[in-house]
Design an enzyme around this catalytic site. Structure first.
Site, PDB file in Angstrom:
ATOM      1  N   ALA A 194      19.782 -20.175 -13.472  1.00 36.03           N
ATOM      2  CA  ALA A 194      19.395 -21.120 -12.426  1.00 36.03           C
ATOM      3  C   ALA A 194      20.572 -21.366 -11.496  1.00 36.03           C
ATOM      4  CB  ALA A 194      18.937 -22.436 -13.052  1.00 36.03           C
ATOM      5  N   ASP A 195      20.363 -21.115 -10.208  1.00 37.47           N
ATOM      6  CA  ASP A 195      21.421 -21.407  -9.238  1.00 37.47           C
ATOM      7  C   ASP A 195      21.413 -22.909  -8.952  1.00 37.47           C
ATOM      8  OD1 ASP A 195      19.286 -21.872  -7.478  1.00 37.47           O
ATOM      9  OD2 ASP A 195      19.585 -20.004  -6.376  1.00 37.47           O
ATOM     10  N   SER A 196      22.295 -23.353  -8.082  1.00 41.86           N
ATOM     11  CA  SER A 196      22.431 -24.791  -7.840  1.00 41.86           C
ATOM     12  C   SER A 196      21.151 -25.401  -7.258  1.00 41.86           C
ATOM     13  CB  SER A 196      23.630 -25.082  -6.934  1.00 41.86           C
ATOM     14  OG  SER A 196      23.488 -24.418  -5.706  1.00 41.86           O
TER      15      SER A 196
END
Length: 83
Positions: free
Chosen positions: A35-37
């Site tokens: 999961a990216d930011s």
């Protein structure tokens, strides 16, 4: 009735596009679930909606694993019940 753990895992699976059965408590949102930011921000919003709670930004930054999210939801809901 679903447990808090089941509900958190369902939200994580839905928001991050993974199978619910593959979401483990020890998984890191960033490393294991990739999961990216932005995805993590959306995940926090989804958890807030699911449990009708508010997660302050400084607390949201500390939610790095599925277990931490479960623990946070349990504590927030426990506090709401006793308040």
């Amino acid at each position: 009735m679903d447990t808090i753990e089941q509900r958190v895992k369902r939200v994580v699976a839905r928001e991050l596009g993974v199978e619910e059965a593959k979401v483990l408590n020890v998984h890191s949102f960033a490393e294991d679930l990739e999961a990216d930011s932005l995805a993590r921000v959306e995940l926090v919003l989804a958890l807030e909606n699911e449990f009708d709670i508010t997660i302050p930004d400084d607390q949201a930054d500390g939610l790095q694993t599925v277990q931490q999210a479960i623990d946070y939801a349990r504590e927030a809901l426990g506090s709401a019940v006793t308040a």
